[in-house]
Design a protein around this motif. Sequence first.
Motif, PDB file in Angstrom:
ATOM      1  N   LEU A  79      62.206 -34.577 -42.689  1.00 51.26           N
ATOM      2  CA  LEU A  79      61.689 -34.673 -44.056  1.00 51.26           C
ATOM      3  C   LEU A  79      62.209 -33.606 -45.024  1.00 51.26           C
ATOM      4  CD1 LEU A  79      57.969 -35.809 -43.717  1.00 51.26           C
ATOM      5  CD2 LEU A  79      59.826 -36.979 -44.871  1.00 51.26           C
ATOM      6  N   PRO A  80      62.253 -32.301 -44.671  1.00 55.00           N
ATOM      7  CA  PRO A  80      62.682 -31.295 -45.662  1.00 55.00           C
ATOM      8  C   PRO A  80      64.054 -31.567 -46.267  1.00 55.00           C
ATOM      9  CG  PRO A  80      61.636 -30.221 -43.801  1.00 55.00           C
ATOM     10  CD  PRO A  80      61.787 -31.657 -43.422  1.00 55.00           C
ATOM     11  N   SER A  81      64.939 -32.232 -45.530  1.00 57.26           N
ATOM     12  CA  SER A  81      66.299 -32.472 -46.038  1.00 57.26           C
ATOM     13  C   SER A  81      66.311 -33.385 -47.252  1.00 57.26           C
ATOM     14  CB  SER A  81      67.175 -33.079 -44.934  1.00 57.26           C
ATOM     15  OG  SER A  81      66.704 -34.377 -44.575  1.00 57.26           O
ATOM     16  N   GLY A  82      65.226 -34.124 -47.514  1.00 55.51           N
ATOM     17  CA  GLY A  82      65.195 -35.031 -48.646  1.00 55.51           C
ATOM     18  C   GLY A  82      64.644 -34.410 -49.913  1.00 55.51           C
ATOM     19  N   TRP A  83      64.242 -33.128 -49.855  1.00 59.34           N
ATOM     20  CA  TRP A  83      63.643 -32.486 -51.026  1.00 59.34           C
ATOM     21  C   TRP A  83      64.628 -31.512 -51.671  1.00 59.34           C
ATOM     22  CZ3 TRP A  83      60.791 -35.679 -48.540  1.00 59.34           C
ATOM     23  CH2 TRP A  83      59.614 -36.172 -49.095  1.00 59.34           C
ATOM     24  N   TYR A 130      64.579 -28.328 -52.391  1.00 63.27           N
ATOM     25  CA  TYR A 130      64.741 -26.997 -51.807  1.00 63.27           C
ATOM     26  C   TYR A 130      64.415 -27.061 -50.313  1.00 63.27           C
ATOM     27  CZ  TYR A 130      64.012 -26.347 -56.810  1.00 63.27           C
ATOM     28  OH  TYR A 130      64.081 -26.464 -58.172  1.00 63.27           O
ATOM     29  N   PRO A 131      65.309 -27.623 -49.512  1.00 63.66           N
ATOM     30  CA  PRO A 131      64.994 -27.851 -48.097  1.00 63.66           C
ATOM     31  C   PRO A 131      64.687 -26.567 -47.325  1.00 63.66           C
ATOM     32  CG  PRO A 131      67.332 -28.208 -48.545  1.00 63.66           C
ATOM     33  CD  PRO A 131      66.663 -28.071 -49.869  1.00 63.66           C
ATOM     34  N   ASP A 132      65.313 -25.449 -47.720  1.00 62.51           N
ATOM     35  CA  ASP A 132      65.070 -24.197 -46.991  1.00 62.51           C
ATOM     36  C   ASP A 132      63.676 -23.653 -47.244  1.00 62.51           C
ATOM     37  OD1 ASP A 132      67.622 -24.357 -45.998  1.00 62.51           O
ATOM     38  OD2 ASP A 132      68.492 -23.089 -47.555  1.00 62.51           O
ATOM     39  N   ASP A 133      63.042 -24.059 -48.342  1.00 59.81           N
ATOM     40  CA  ASP A 133      61.692 -23.600 -48.665  1.00 59.81           C
ATOM     41  C   ASP A 133      60.678 -24.730 -48.547  1.00 59.81           C
ATOM     42  OD1 ASP A 133      62.392 -20.969 -49.195  1.00 59.81           O
ATOM     43  OD2 ASP A 133      62.965 -21.424 -51.254  1.00 59.81           O
ATOM     44  N   THR A 134      60.994 -25.733 -47.742  1.00 64.39           N
ATOM     45  CA  THR A 134      60.127 -26.905 -47.605  1.00 64.39           C
ATOM     46  C   THR A 134      59.564 -26.984 -46.191  1.00 64.39           C
ATOM     47  OG1 THR A 134      61.451 -28.117 -49.235  1.00 64.39           O
ATOM     48  CG2 THR A 134      59.997 -29.412 -47.819  1.00 64.39           C
ATOM     49  N   ALA A 135      58.265 -27.216 -46.100  1.00 63.41           N
ATOM     50  CA  ALA A 135      57.601 -27.446 -44.810  1.00 63.41           C
ATOM     51  C   ALA A 135      57.000 -28.843 -44.824  1.00 63.41           C
ATOM     52  CB  ALA A 135      56.518 -26.404 -44.561  1.00 63.41           C
ATOM     53  N   ALA A 136      56.913 -29.448 -43.642  1.00 59.76           N
ATOM     54  CA  ALA A 136      56.388 -30.815 -43.536  1.00 59.76           C
ATOM     55  C   ALA A 136      55.352 -30.882 -42.419  1.00 59.76           C
ATOM     56  CB  ALA A 136      57.517 -31.808 -43.275  1.00 59.76           C
ATOM     57  N   ARG A 137      54.378 -31.760 -42.621  1.00 54.62           N
ATOM     58  CA  ARG A 137      53.355 -31.967 -41.586  1.00 54.62           C
ATOM     59  C   ARG A 137      52.949 -33.435 -41.596  1.00 54.62           C
ATOM     60  NH1 ARG A 137      48.043 -28.556 -42.150  1.00 54.62           N
ATOM     61  NH2 ARG A 137      47.870 -29.842 -44.041  1.00 54.62           N
ATOM     62  N   ILE A 138      52.926 -34.026 -40.406  1.00 56.10           N
ATOM     63  CA  ILE A 138      52.468 -35.404 -40.237  1.00 56.10           C
ATOM     64  C   ILE A 138      51.235 -35.373 -39.347  1.00 56.10           C
ATOM     65  CG2 ILE A 138      53.048 -37.697 -39.384  1.00 56.10           C
ATOM     66  CD1 ILE A 138      55.968 -37.055 -39.906  1.00 56.10           C
TER      67      ILE A 138
END
Length: 585
Positions: free
Chosen positions: A292-296, A298-306
């Motif tokens: 998921l972070p690769s689609g936003w 600022y991927p280096d400053d992005t966290a994802a949770r499912i």
Amino acid sequence: MTDSYRDRALCDHLVLDTLEDGLLVVNGDRRVAWCNPTLVRTLAVRQEDVLGADVLSLFSRYLAPILQDEAAAVLIRQALENGADLPALLCRTRTPDGSQRWLSISGIPAHAEIGVGPKVIRIRDATGNVNAHYFRTALDRSPVVVFAQDRGLRYIWSYNQQLGPTDTSIIGMADPEAFLSDEAAHLTALKRRVLETGEIIRAEAVLTVAGEPHVRDLTLKPLRDAGGSIVGITGTAFDVTERDRAEEALRKRTYDLNQRMNELRCLYTIAHLVEVPGITLDRLLQAVADTLPSGWQYPDDTAARITVEGREYRRGDPGETPWKQKSPIVVRGACVGEVEVRYLRERPEADEGPFLREERMLLDAVAERLGRVIERMRAEAALLNSEEKFRGIAQRSFDLIVTSYLAGGLNYVSPAMERILGYHPEEMAGTDWEDYVLQSSLLVWEEGRRKVLRGEQVEGLRVEVRRKDGETAVLELNESPIVENGMIVGFQAVGRDISERILYERLREQAFDMTARNIAQFAVLADHVRHPLQVIMGIADLLEDDETAEKLREQVRRINRRVSQLDREWMESRKIREFLKRYEL
């Protein structure tokens, strides 16, 4: 001739020799009487080759070969031949070294009396004037400004000035007097660097006029005197405001396009993960969280949770931040979890906090896709479980179960087939029912097959088939169509071996027939026995010997009781037979 006259003539020659125009004096006989050094330089000839030469011959030898304007060459030749005054002409020439020049050629009489005395032909190199004309014409209404400044960085020349001062008013000004202080300071620093280093500088500068910023692409060069010393600067300023705006718009579009590409790659990766054979739901959800972070932005400053039914799958710092967006995961109308993306530090405001509208669309698309995937995987698990149960039932069933497709023949054969017909299921795969149905049952079989292919259910179809050992077996089949995409592609048959039942029914019929014959014989026998007994009883009545008569009567009674017992048994047998026939026992 007086000394004063000679002194004045000498003075006149000195003046003529310093003129920038080439002069040629032609006598009435068309001979050259005099020329100045400028003419010699202009035509690249020796003075001794010019003096005394016929002017027409001189024209043909030195001037005509370099003229590129044929009409001008004809006019000059005609004027020289006729002794007429030359008209004012601007001729394009090309020198032997290939360079192009413009020559201004005209004729003037040496005396006031036209047509009397020698004539003067003036030939001037007008290349500079023509180039200046072209230069000014090219710059007019263009976004290019040219200028020169002295060592004090005051403007000494300007052309096509467009921002603020005019070409005339800017003369004598320095940049702080013409432009805003901070912008002028940047310009002055660049120009002083040129004065100090002598290097050519290319840079951009912003100049504000009437509150609107304009971007100028500057080229600054040192201005040198004849001795090579730097006496100022010269430069060009090209208005690139629109270009910079276009470049900025292009950068924005490129950035947006890259973002859309990242979003598409994210979706493509998730779509690929879904199709990985054998992937579990846990592995899939963790892989999606990692992607998921690769689609936003600022991927280096992005966290994802499912989160799905209490289980969490994370990527990045698990700490909470206020910059986040969520989307629910819905399966069959019920929310089973959510997808969350958050930034670990503050970012510029966009459509939804720091998030783009397209990122919201991507998050919703991922959540929706996960909902469909979870629903599909659950359905597949349920189907697999159902298939396992069905397979277990089919494997243990005493009845045979067979699926047959129009293309491909028998597809599945349950293990009961080996017990019933002796064929291993693998032996029958790909074969057809017609390979086993006996000729005597083919018509019945074909009629049942036509019905099931019309979509009808067929029950109780009895066919005789060949066992592997060559013996005959009777099967009772129930058949139903197999429908895929609205079309009948085959049929399924469930059946059992009724060979023993058929044999029993035949034996039962035989037993019933035999019982019926015995009962009929019992009835005949009873009638045949009772009639002689009656005769014997009559004879006993006629005997005079009472003792003997009584013995006879006693025997007759005993025989009659036995026949009566047989009658009763016959009646019971008939009732039993009727009962068995009624209930098909």
